[in-house]
Design an enzyme around this catalytic site. Structure first.
Site, PDB file in Angstrom:
ATOM      1  N   ARG A 291      24.240  84.178  36.294  1.00 53.90           N
ATOM      2  CA  ARG A 291      23.397  83.253  37.062  1.00 53.90           C
ATOM      3  C   ARG A 291      23.208  83.753  38.487  1.00 53.90           C
ATOM      4  O   ARG A 291      23.962  84.618  38.949  1.00 53.90           O
ATOM      5  CB  ARG A 291      24.081  81.876  37.090  1.00 53.90           C
ATOM      6  CG  ARG A 291      24.421  81.368  35.704  1.00 53.90           C
ATOM      7  CD  ARG A 291      25.684  80.509  35.721  1.00 53.90           C
ATOM      8  NE  ARG A 291      26.155  80.254  34.351  1.00 53.90           N
ATOM      9  CZ  ARG A 291      25.980  79.118  33.686  1.00 53.90           C
ATOM     10  NH1 ARG A 291      25.393  78.106  34.265  1.00 53.90           N
ATOM     11  NH2 ARG A 291      26.413  78.997  32.451  1.00 53.90           N
TER      12      ARG A 291
ATOM     13  N   ASP B 256      23.105  77.712  39.929  1.00 52.38           N
ATOM     14  CA  ASP B 256      23.953  78.050  38.780  1.00 52.38           C
ATOM     15  C   ASP B 256      23.226  77.788  37.463  1.00 52.38           C
ATOM     16  O   ASP B 256      23.767  78.085  36.398  1.00 52.38           O
ATOM     17  CB  ASP B 256      25.272  77.250  38.820  1.00 52.38           C
ATOM     18  CG  ASP B 256      25.047  75.752  38.852  1.00 52.38           C
ATOM     19  OD1 ASP B 256      24.218  75.296  39.661  1.00 52.38           O
ATOM     20  OD2 ASP B 256      25.689  75.030  38.075  1.00 52.38           O
TER      21      ASP B 256
ATOM     22  N   ARG C 115      24.734  78.254  22.169  1.00 51.81           N
ATOM     23  CA  ARG C 115      23.416  78.609  22.700  1.00 51.81           C
ATOM     24  C   ARG C 115      23.239  80.121  22.579  1.00 51.81           C
ATOM     25  O   ARG C 115      24.162  80.882  22.870  1.00 51.81           O
ATOM     26  CB  ARG C 115      23.429  78.157  24.155  1.00 51.81           C
ATOM     27  CG  ARG C 115      22.313  78.637  25.016  1.00 51.81           C
ATOM     28  CD  ARG C 115      22.655  78.415  26.485  1.00 51.81           C
ATOM     29  NE  ARG C 115      22.777  77.016  26.855  1.00 51.81           N
ATOM     30  CZ  ARG C 115      23.567  76.587  27.842  1.00 51.81           C
ATOM     31  NH1 ARG C 115      24.324  77.421  28.519  1.00 51.81           N
ATOM     32  NH2 ARG C 115      23.604  75.315  28.143  1.00 51.81           N
TER      33      ARG C 115
ATOM     34  N   GLY D  28      31.701  77.299  37.984  1.00 56.02           N
ATOM     35  CA  GLY D  28      32.198  78.200  36.942  1.00 56.02           C
ATOM     36  C   GLY D  28      32.056  77.494  35.616  1.00 56.02           C
ATOM     37  O   GLY D  28      31.755  76.300  35.573  1.00 56.02           O
TER      38      GLY D  28
ATOM     39  N   LYS E  99      28.831  75.116  24.902  1.00 54.50           N
ATOM     40  CA  LYS E  99      28.810  73.949  25.783  1.00 54.50           C
ATOM     41  C   LYS E  99      29.640  72.879  25.084  1.00 54.50           C
ATOM     42  O   LYS E  99      29.341  72.531  23.935  1.00 54.50           O
ATOM     43  CB  LYS E  99      27.366  73.497  25.983  1.00 54.50           C
ATOM     44  CG  LYS E  99      27.151  72.533  27.133  1.00 54.50           C
ATOM     45  CD  LYS E  99      25.652  72.375  27.406  1.00 54.50           C
ATOM     46  CE  LYS E  99      25.396  71.465  28.596  1.00 54.50           C
ATOM     47  NZ  LYS E  99      23.957  71.312  28.856  1.00 54.50           N
TER      48      LYS E  99
ATOM     49  N   GLY F 202      32.945  75.317  33.216  1.00 58.22           N
ATOM     50  CA  GLY F 202      33.960  74.269  33.150  1.00 58.22           C
ATOM     51  C   GLY F 202      34.029  73.586  31.801  1.00 58.22           C
ATOM     52  O   GLY F 202      34.958  72.830  31.522  1.00 58.22           O
ATOM     53  N   ARG F 203      33.015  73.809  30.981  1.00 57.63           N
ATOM     54  CA  ARG F 203      33.061  73.212  29.635  1.00 57.63           C
ATOM     55  C   ARG F 203      32.427  74.154  28.628  1.00 57.63           C
ATOM     56  O   ARG F 203      31.920  73.736  27.592  1.00 57.63           O
ATOM     57  CB  ARG F 203      32.371  71.863  29.612  1.00 57.63           C
ATOM     58  CG  ARG F 203      30.930  71.880  30.089  1.00 57.63           C
ATOM     59  CD  ARG F 203      30.276  70.590  29.691  1.00 57.63           C
ATOM     60  NE  ARG F 203      29.059  70.356  30.461  1.00 57.63           N
ATOM     61  CZ  ARG F 203      28.256  69.354  30.237  1.00 57.63           C
ATOM     62  NH1 ARG F 203      28.513  68.507  29.286  1.00 57.63           N
ATOM     63  NH2 ARG F 203      27.178  69.182  30.972  1.00 57.63           N
TER      64      ARG F 203
HETATM   65  P1  AMP Z   1      25.875  71.429  34.744  1.00 57.77           P
HETATM   66  O1  AMP Z   1      25.418  70.235  35.503  1.00 57.77           O
HETATM   67  O2  AMP Z   1      26.035  71.199  33.264  1.00 57.77           O
HETATM   68  O3  AMP Z   1      25.055  72.654  35.030  1.00 57.77           O
HETATM   69  O4  AMP Z   1      27.351  71.727  35.256  1.00 57.77           O
HETATM   70  C1  AMP Z   1      27.691  71.919  36.603  1.00 57.77           C
HETATM   71  C2  AMP Z   1      29.152  72.291  36.709  1.00 57.77           C
HETATM   72  O5  AMP Z   1      29.974  71.231  36.245  1.00 57.77           O
HETATM   73  C3  AMP Z   1      29.542  73.509  35.902  1.00 57.77           C
HETATM   74  O6  AMP Z   1      30.552  74.190  36.600  1.00 57.77           O
HETATM   75  C4  AMP Z   1      30.077  72.879  34.622  1.00 57.77           C
HETATM   76  O7  AMP Z   1      30.961  73.750  33.941  1.00 57.77           O
HETATM   77  C5  AMP Z   1      30.794  71.657  35.171  1.00 57.77           C
HETATM   78  N1  AMP Z   1      30.899  70.574  34.182  1.00 57.77           N
HETATM   79  C6  AMP Z   1      29.894  69.769  33.748  1.00 57.77           C
HETATM   80  N2  AMP Z   1      30.360  68.862  32.865  1.00 57.77           N
HETATM   81  C7  AMP Z   1      31.674  69.103  32.696  1.00 57.77           C
HETATM   82  C8  AMP Z   1      32.720  68.509  31.911  1.00 57.77           C
HETATM   83  N3  AMP Z   1      32.486  67.487  31.089  1.00 57.77           N
HETATM   84  N4  AMP Z   1      33.956  69.028  32.022  1.00 57.77           N
HETATM   85  C9  AMP Z   1      34.216  70.058  32.838  1.00 57.77           C
HETATM   86  N5  AMP Z   1      33.295  70.651  33.605  1.00 57.77           N
HETATM   87  C10 AMP Z   1      32.023  70.187  33.549  1.00 57.77           C
HETATM   88 MG    MG Z   2      24.781  74.363  34.437  1.00 60.22          MG
END
Ligand code: AMP
Ligand code: MG
Length: 497
Positions: A187, A256, A180, A90, A114, A92-93
């Site tokens: 997704r 995702d 962005r 989901g 982001k 998360g950031r």
């Molecule tokens: P990504 O690798 O950026 O596609 O992220 C994969 C998952 O990890 C997604 O659910 C993001 O929202 C979560 N995520 C990545 N970095 C962070 C962070 N610094 N804090 C919280 N959630 C994160």
């Molecule tokens: Mg991602």
């Protein structure tokens, strides 16, 4: 002057009932220093007239844009990460901040974030984006756009004045928040979440939403869900073909990170190929090379298979998979062949001949180990460029026997009208012996200037150079009324606008 595009807000996502997203609050940051404002795309969506304080209110404090979403929405999704199912994903950031329409083609666009703070999906993470991560996303999106790959655009980047701890960067490291602009943040994993929870009704609602807002013409199809899947599949496969032509390795092709419009987005450990190498891998943690350069089409097929499965209870997955199997090779070949011809600035001569030229070119690239970008730069316009070959750093390769088959085939090809013009008039081709590229050493050097000296000039110069390459290759400016090079000084060019 480009005509003023009207700002045309939307709240399309809010038509979905509860269950698809959570209302969240943005983080409050100790500092808002504007580092990048994408004025080209701001013009296209009618946000170019925002004053600096308004830009900051919108894209650092996330005060709602008039007429769009009143509150930020963290989207719910699951996904396969490196082929393992993860139900704890989901936003998360990040969140969906606003929606609006493209001022030229009218398509629905998202402004997503982001690094904007924690959400119910942060899983113990800090919800933040490193400044380096933000800078890297600018570089990836600008380069892909200039090479003609369908990608989200980096719209805004603020430095936010926090210290972050990361395992993959020297820490503490600087923080940022990125906005962005892209065609949908829905997704494959958005569908997976509802299928996993045994809610085909919600899968159907999501599919209806995609049809209504992203593919309205499919609404009249005999089976709109099958048509929707087919369109997502075709575009996703075409996108992977686009990456191959560009020499781009996304790095994290989890479900995702693939969206319903077949647009490239979410840039983490990406890299560009120095030389053609199917096993070239971007992410240090991708030890098996699952998402290596040459395996990207396979990753797309695997992900599309998972997407088909989510339609169980809506329309038979078997039929979707039959469509995928039947279309896959021809979609991929079309994207690669057309993409290579375009990147070479050559007029197509028919699929069979064009495919043979592309095959010969890749044999040459694999055997000669000529720089990937260099080869496309040198061979631009085909035989119309022979006089440039002598001054190429790879000159010897074009005299070698191994180049013979490519050369023989190029004899039959003519440059496109644009290529003939560009070879005669564009400084990019007239004044340089090396192409613009985005290799890891360059990216690290750009970051070092910022990291060590707070010097942003090399980054902004790079963005300008990449955009100039895009124009030399015939990419249109986002404002369609000015198809040629954008003349004249631009306000705030120093900030990379
Ligand atoms: P990504 O690798 O950026 O596609 O992220 C994969 C998952 O990890 C997604 O659910 C993001 O929202 C979560 N995520 C990545 N970095 C962070 C962070 N610094 N804090 C919280 N959630 C994160
Ligand atoms: Mg991602």
């Amino acid at each position: 002057m480009p005509p003023d595009r009207p700002y045309s807000p939307s709240r399309a996502i809010a038509e979905l009932p509860e269950g698809f997203f959570d209302v969240v609050e943005p983080a409050a940051f100790p500092q808002h220093t504007l580092r990048f404002r994408n004025q080209r795309w701001a013009e296209r969506v009618g946000l170019h007239t925002l004053h600096d304080d308004e830009w900051e209110a919108a894209f650092a404090r996330f005060e709602p844009l008039p007429g769009s979403l009143p509150l930020p929405l963290a989207m719910r999704y699951h996904g396969h990460q490196f082929r393992a199912y993860n139900p704890d994903l989901g936003d998360g950031r990040g969140f969906l901040f606003a929606q609006l329409h493209d001022g030229v083609d009218g398509r629905l666009l998202d402004l997503g974030t982001k690094g904007s703070g924690t959400t119910p999906y942060s899983r113990g993470g800090d919800g933040r984006l490193t400044l380096k991560g933000g800078v890297r996303e600018i570089l990836a999106t600008e380069m892909l756009e200039a090479l003609g790959v369908r990608t989200s655009k980096t719209f805004s980047l603020f430095e936010t004045g926090e210290s972050l701890l990361r395992g993959d960067e020297p820490s503490p490291t600087r923080s940022s928040v990125l906005v962005r602009l892209g065609h949908s943040h829905l997704r494959f994993g958005s569908f997976q979440r509802h299928a996993h929870q045994g809610r085909p009704d919600r899968v159907r609602l999501l599919a209806d939403h995609c049809i209504a807002h992203h593919y309205p013409s499919l609404g009249d199809a005999a089976d709109p869900y099958r048509a929707l899947y087919g369109e997502i599949a075709r575009r996703t496969v075409a996108l992977t073909g686009g990456w191959m032509v560009a020499g781009f390795v996304h790095g994290v092709l989890n479900t995702d990170n693939m969206n319903v419009t077949g647009e490239s987005f979410d840039y983490g450990p990406w890299r560009w190929l120095p030389r053609y190498d199917p096993m070239f891998t971007a992410a240090y943690f991708d030890r098996s090379g699952l998402y290596a350069f040459g395996r990207q089409p396979e990753a797309a097929a695997w992900n599309l298979t998972r997407l088909a499965e989510t339609f169980d209870g809506v329309t038979p997955p078997r039929e979707l998979l039959d469509d995928l199997r039947e279309g896959f090779s021809s979609w991929l070949e079309a994207a690669v062949v057309e993409g290579v011809l375009e990147r070479l600035g050559l007029r197509a001569r028919g699929r069979e001949s064009d495919a043979r030229l592309v095959d010969a070119l890749y044999v040459f690239l694999a055997r000669s180990r000529v720089g990937y970008d260099q080869a496309f730069f040198d061979l631009y316009g085909g035989m119309a460029s022979t006089t440039r070959w002598g001054s190429s750093p790879e000159a010897v390769a074009y005299e070698h026997d191994g180049f013979g088959p490519v050369r023989a085939m190029l004899e039959a090809y003519e440059p496109t009208e644009h290529a003939a013009w560009a070879l005669a008039a564009e400084p990019y081709f007239l004044q340089r012996t090396r192409p613009e590229s985005m290799l890891i050493e360059e990216v690290e050097a750009l970051w070092s200037a910022i990291d060590e000296r707070d010097d942003w000039q090399p980054l902004h110069a790079k963005i300008e150079a990449v955009r100039a390459m895009g124009r030399a290759l015939g990419r249109r400016e986002p404002i369609s009324s000015s198809p040629g090079p954008q003349p004249g000084p631009h306000p705030n060019r120093a900030r990379g606008r």
